[in-house]
Scaffold this motif. Structure first.
Motif, PDB file in Angstrom:
ATOM      1  N   ASP A   1       0.862  -1.258   0.053  1.00 47.66           N
ATOM      2  CA  ASP A   1       0.107  -0.124   0.061  1.00 47.66           C
ATOM      3  C   ASP A   1       0.886   1.258  -0.040  1.00 47.66           C
ATOM      4  OD1 ASP A   1      -1.571   2.023   0.458  1.00 47.66           O
ATOM      5  OD2 ASP A   1      -2.966   1.086   2.069  1.00 47.66           O
ATOM      6  N   ASN A   2       1.309   1.434  -1.233  1.00 47.15           N
ATOM      7  CA  ASN A   2       2.353   2.636  -1.415  1.00 47.15           C
ATOM      8  C   ASN A   2       1.786   3.974  -0.809  1.00 47.15           C
ATOM      9  OD1 ASN A   2       4.251   0.897  -2.355  1.00 47.15           O
ATOM     10  ND2 ASN A   2       3.645   1.119  -4.496  1.00 47.15           N
ATOM     11  N   ALA A   3       0.571   4.150  -1.000  1.00 49.24           N
ATOM     12  CA  ALA A   3       0.021   5.360  -0.538  1.00 49.24           C
ATOM     13  C   ALA A   3       0.073   5.666   1.014  1.00 49.24           C
ATOM     14  CB  ALA A   3      -1.458   5.640  -1.021  1.00 49.24           C
ATOM     15  N   LYS A   4       0.138   4.530   1.783  1.00 51.99           N
ATOM     16  CA  LYS A   4       0.230   4.466   3.210  1.00 51.99           C
ATOM     17  C   LYS A   4       1.800   4.169   3.746  1.00 51.99           C
ATOM     18  CE  LYS A   4      -4.578   3.658   4.264  1.00 51.99           C
ATOM     19  NZ  LYS A   4      -5.502   2.698   5.046  1.00 51.99           N
ATOM     20  N   ASN A   5       2.482   3.959   2.759  1.00 56.90           N
ATOM     21  CA  ASN A   5       3.962   3.593   2.950  1.00 56.90           C
ATOM     22  C   ASN A   5       4.044   2.202   3.957  1.00 56.90           C
ATOM     23  OD1 ASN A   5       6.556   4.141   2.116  1.00 56.90           O
ATOM     24  ND2 ASN A   5       6.987   4.805   4.452  1.00 56.90           N
ATOM     25  N   ALA A   6       3.185   1.256   3.303  1.00 58.76           N
ATOM     26  CA  ALA A   6       3.128   0.051   4.134  1.00 58.76           C
ATOM     27  C   ALA A   6       3.102  -1.126   3.502  1.00 58.76           C
ATOM     28  CB  ALA A   6       1.587   0.013   4.974  1.00 58.76           C
ATOM     29  N   VAL A   7       3.204  -2.291   4.090  1.00 60.70           N
ATOM     30  CA  VAL A   7       3.113  -3.749   3.377  1.00 60.70           C
ATOM     31  C   VAL A   7       2.273  -4.543   4.190  1.00 60.70           C
ATOM     32  CG1 VAL A   7       4.340  -5.952   2.803  1.00 60.70           C
ATOM     33  CG2 VAL A   7       5.231  -3.710   2.281  1.00 60.70           C
ATOM     34  N   TRP A   8       1.107  -5.206   3.533  1.00 60.63           N
ATOM     35  CA  TRP A   8       0.143  -5.833   4.222  1.00 60.63           C
ATOM     36  C   TRP A   8       0.511  -7.505   4.265  1.00 60.63           C
ATOM     37  CZ3 TRP A   8      -3.583  -3.827   7.289  1.00 60.63           C
ATOM     38  CH2 TRP A   8      -3.979  -2.459   7.031  1.00 60.63           C
ATOM     39  N   LEU A   9       0.061  -8.271   5.209  1.00 62.95           N
ATOM     40  CA  LEU A   9       0.017  -9.645   5.088  1.00 62.95           C
ATOM     41  C   LEU A   9      -1.423  -9.921   5.446  1.00 62.95           C
ATOM     42  CD1 LEU A   9       1.844 -12.030   4.481  1.00 62.95           C
ATOM     43  CD2 LEU A   9       2.068 -12.179   7.192  1.00 62.95           C
ATOM     44  N   GLN A  10      -1.884 -10.330   4.377  1.00 63.54           N
ATOM     45  CA  GLN A  10      -3.441 -11.057   4.676  1.00 63.54           C
ATOM     46  C   GLN A  10      -3.329 -12.403   5.031  1.00 63.54           C
ATOM     47  OE1 GLN A  10      -6.647  -9.702   4.682  1.00 63.54           O
ATOM     48  NE2 GLN A  10      -7.453 -11.606   5.175  1.00 63.54           N
ATOM     49  N   MET A  11      -3.861 -13.023   6.163  1.00 66.77           N
ATOM     50  CA  MET A  11      -3.613 -14.268   6.231  1.00 66.77           C
ATOM     51  C   MET A  11      -5.072 -14.727   6.582  1.00 66.77           C
ATOM     52  SD  MET A  11      -0.998 -14.042   9.468  1.00 66.77           S
ATOM     53  CE  MET A  11      -1.652 -13.081  10.354  1.00 66.77           C
ATOM     54  N   ASN A  12      -5.394 -15.877   5.688  1.00 68.52           N
ATOM     55  CA  ASN A  12      -6.760 -16.785   5.733  1.00 68.52           C
ATOM     56  C   ASN A  12      -6.331 -17.826   6.131  1.00 68.52           C
ATOM     57  OD1 ASN A  12      -7.830 -14.332   4.602  1.00 68.52           O
ATOM     58  ND2 ASN A  12      -7.385 -14.989   2.596  1.00 68.52           N
ATOM     59  N   SER A  13      -7.602 -18.545   6.484  1.00 60.84           N
ATOM     60  CA  SER A  13      -7.658 -19.969   6.842  1.00 60.84           C
ATOM     61  C   SER A  13      -6.465 -20.318   7.893  1.00 60.84           C
ATOM     62  CB  SER A  13      -7.422 -20.916   5.449  1.00 60.84           C
ATOM     63  OG  SER A  13      -8.466 -20.657   4.683  1.00 60.84           O
ATOM     64  N   LEU A  14      -6.483 -19.411   8.818  1.00 55.36           N
ATOM     65  CA  LEU A  14      -5.479 -19.632   9.833  1.00 55.36           C
ATOM     66  C   LEU A  14      -5.412 -21.274  10.535  1.00 55.36           C
ATOM     67  CD1 LEU A  14      -5.956 -16.017  11.425  1.00 55.36           C
ATOM     68  CD2 LEU A  14      -3.723 -17.043  10.615  1.00 55.36           C
ATOM     69  N   ARG A  15      -4.115 -21.384  10.742  1.00 54.51           N
ATOM     70  CA  ARG A  15      -3.945 -22.801  11.577  1.00 54.51           C
ATOM     71  C   ARG A  15      -3.298 -22.601  12.775  1.00 54.51           C
ATOM     72  NH1 ARG A  15      -1.330 -25.763   6.260  1.00 54.51           N
ATOM     73  NH2 ARG A  15       0.429 -25.165   7.666  1.00 54.51           N
ATOM     74  N   LEU A  16      -3.465 -23.522  13.466  1.00 49.90           N
ATOM     75  CA  LEU A  16      -2.655 -23.669  14.918  1.00 49.90           C
ATOM     76  C   LEU A  16      -1.243 -23.139  14.699  1.00 49.90           C
ATOM     77  CD1 LEU A  16      -4.555 -26.589  16.859  1.00 49.90           C
ATOM     78  CD2 LEU A  16      -5.095 -24.064  16.851  1.00 49.90           C
ATOM     79  N   ASP A  17      -0.730 -23.630  13.710  1.00 47.35           N
ATOM     80  CA  ASP A  17       0.645 -23.617  13.833  1.00 47.35           C
ATOM     81  C   ASP A  17       1.162 -22.290  12.991  1.00 47.35           C
ATOM     82  OD1 ASP A  17       1.311 -25.759  10.500  1.00 47.35           O
ATOM     83  OD2 ASP A  17       0.009 -24.015  10.992  1.00 47.35           O
ATOM     84  N   ASP A  18       0.147 -21.212  12.711  1.00 46.61           N
ATOM     85  CA  ASP A  18       0.566 -19.980  12.391  1.00 46.61           C
ATOM     86  C   ASP A  18       0.721 -19.013  13.648  1.00 46.61           C
ATOM     87  OD1 ASP A  18      -2.109 -20.190   9.898  1.00 46.61           O
ATOM     88  OD2 ASP A  18       0.049 -20.400   9.598  1.00 46.61           O
ATOM     89  N   THR A  19       0.659 -19.598  14.822  1.00 51.75           N
ATOM     90  CA  THR A  19       0.926 -18.786  16.043  1.00 51.75           C
ATOM     91  C   THR A  19       2.477 -18.575  16.148  1.00 51.75           C
ATOM     92  OG1 THR A  19      -1.145 -20.002  17.200  1.00 51.75           O
ATOM     93  CG2 THR A  19       0.902 -19.175  18.482  1.00 51.75           C
ATOM     94  N   GLY A  20       2.616 -17.492  16.480  1.00 54.52           N
ATOM     95  CA  GLY A  20       3.975 -16.761  16.735  1.00 54.52           C
ATOM     96  C   GLY A  20       4.118 -15.192  16.524  1.00 54.52           C
ATOM     97  N   VAL A  21       5.232 -14.785  16.772  1.00 51.68           N
ATOM     98  CA  VAL A  21       5.479 -13.333  16.734  1.00 51.68           C
ATOM     99  C   VAL A  21       5.775 -12.991  15.367  1.00 51.68           C
ATOM    100  CG1 VAL A  21       6.748 -11.401  17.464  1.00 51.68           C
ATOM    101  CG2 VAL A  21       6.108 -13.227  19.103  1.00 51.68           C
ATOM    102  N   TYR A  22       4.841 -12.243  14.559  1.00 53.37           N
ATOM    103  CA  TYR A  22       5.309 -11.735  13.146  1.00 53.37           C
ATOM    104  C   TYR A  22       5.912 -10.517  13.038  1.00 53.37           C
ATOM    105  CZ  TYR A  22       2.273 -15.494  11.539  1.00 53.37           C
ATOM    106  OH  TYR A  22       1.826 -16.756  11.313  1.00 53.37           O
ATOM    107  N   TYR A  23       7.103 -10.486  12.219  1.00 49.14           N
ATOM    108  CA  TYR A  23       8.038  -9.342  12.096  1.00 49.14           C
ATOM    109  C   TYR A  23       8.131  -9.149  10.593  1.00 49.14           C
ATOM    110  CZ  TYR A  23       9.919 -10.837  16.635  1.00 49.14           C
ATOM    111  OH  TYR A  23      10.148 -11.582  17.792  1.00 49.14           O
ATOM    112  N   CYS A  24       8.173  -7.878  10.634  1.00 47.75           N
ATOM    113  CA  CYS A  24       8.778  -7.407   9.100  1.00 47.75           C
ATOM    114  C   CYS A  24      10.135  -6.958   8.915  1.00 47.75           C
ATOM    115  CB  CYS A  24       7.588  -6.177   8.641  1.00 47.75           C
ATOM    116  SG  CYS A  24       7.727  -4.628   9.383  1.00 47.75           S
TER     117      CYS A  24
END
Length: 115
Positions: free
Chosen positions: A74-97
């Motif tokens: 999202d260049n207008a917001k100077n940002a990057v997004w991560l859309q996460m669908n169908s979350l699973r138990l093993d997606d648990t964690g600390v997310y860093y960019c």
């Protein structure tokens, strides 16, 4: 000092969706011209690549998230997004960019997925 700010983490149930944002002040860093990656670290495990996007929009995904997660700019917001669908138990964690080539890291945002 460039400050990357991750936001959007939270506690979700398996199968739900969540969006994470990585943003910074454009005065400090213009994200549109950088390679930006999302990484995650689960308890007791090494930090691993989740997704990465280059300035021209090329993307790379970790095997465990292919088809479920989408990284976008999202260049207008100077940002990057991560859309996460169908979350699973093993997606648990600390997310860093992470921003390349400088190697800047954000402080991380916790994602917890429960059954």
């Amino acid at each position: 000092q460039v400050q990357l700010v991750e936001s959007g983490g939270g506690s979700m149930q398996a199968g739900e969706s969540l969006s994470l944002s990585c943003a910074t002040s454009e005065r400090d860093l213009r994200i549109a011209v950088k390679t930006v990656g999302w990484y995650r670290q689960a308890p007791g495990k090494q930090r691993e690549l989740v997704a990465r996007i280059t300035p021209d929009g090329a993307t790379v995904y970790g095997d465990s998230v292919k088809g479920r997660f989408t990284i976008s700019r999202d260049n207008a917001k100077n940002a990057v997004w991560l859309q996460m669908n169908s979350l699973r138990l093993d997606d648990t964690g600390v997310y860093y960019c992470n921003v390349l080539p400088e190697g800047y890291w954000g402080q991380g945002t916790q994602v917890t997925v429960s059954s």
